[in-house]
Design an enzyme around this catalytic site. Structure first.
Site, mmCIF file in Angstrom:
data_model
loop_
_atom_site.group_PDB
_atom_site.id
_atom_site.type_symbol
_atom_site.label_atom_id
_atom_site.label_comp_id
_atom_site.label_asym_id
_atom_site.label_seq_id
_atom_site.Cartn_x
_atom_site.Cartn_y
_atom_site.Cartn_z
ATOM 1 N N ALA A 20 0.817 -1.217 0.000
ATOM 2 C CA ALA A 20 0.000 0.000 0.000
ATOM 3 C C ALA A 20 0.846 1.261 0.000
ATOM 4 C CB ALA A 20 -0.916 -0.002 1.222
ATOM 5 N N CYS A 21 0.419 2.225 -0.822
ATOM 6 C CA CYS A 21 1.016 3.560 -0.835
ATOM 7 C C CYS A 21 -0.113 4.573 -0.944
ATOM 8 C CB CYS A 21 2.014 3.711 -1.980
ATOM 9 S SG CYS A 21 1.286 3.750 -3.635
ATOM 10 N N GLY A 22 0.231 5.817 -1.022
ATOM 11 C CA GLY A 22 -0.770 6.883 -1.051
ATOM 12 C C GLY A 22 -1.829 6.733 -2.125
ATOM 13 N N LEU A 81 -3.427 3.311 0.661
ATOM 14 C CA LEU A 81 -3.388 3.153 2.116
ATOM 15 C C LEU A 81 -4.787 3.207 2.727
ATOM 16 C CD1 LEU A 81 -0.229 5.267 2.970
ATOM 17 C CD2 LEU A 81 -0.553 2.857 3.523
ATOM 18 N N THR A 109 4.202 2.032 2.350
ATOM 19 C CA THR A 109 5.239 3.031 2.051
ATOM 20 C C THR A 109 4.870 4.378 2.637
ATOM 21 O OG1 THR A 109 4.259 3.642 -0.067
ATOM 22 C CG2 THR A 109 5.902 1.871 -0.082
#
Length: 92
Positions: free
Chosen positions: A7-9, A40, A56
């Site tokens: 997961a990231c933004g 996220l 991240t």
């Protein structure tokens, strides 16, 4: 086959880079893995059924019994080896 949620933004750029590096590292160490990228904010609704969550960005949400690894080091390269070892040990 192990399943990893990355997961990231926005669920696109950084999560793709991290997912690729993690997958390659684990395959080199004999661990078959499938990765899925997400945002996220979508993690709480998607994380169930995965073996590991790699983030991240800042994440303080609920993951049930799914362990979480902070993966920013994989992007920066600073401490990446230690992070990769942690991921490998969690999936063994």
């Amino acid at each position: 086959m192990k399943r990893i949620l990355v997961a990231c933004g926005n669920g696109i750029a950084t999560s793709t880079v991290v997912a690729t590096k993690v997958k390659e590292y684990l395959q080199e160490h004999g661990v078959e893995v499938a990765t899925t990228q997400t945002k996220l904010m979508e993690v709480p609704g998607k994380v169930e059924g995965y073996d590991l969550l790699v983030t991240t960005g800042q994440f303080d949400g609920q993951t049930g019994n799914v362990p979480v690894v902070k993966g920013m080091a994989i992007l920066t390269g600073i401490g990446a080896d230690k992070t990769m070892e942690e991921i490998l040990n969690l999936l063994k």
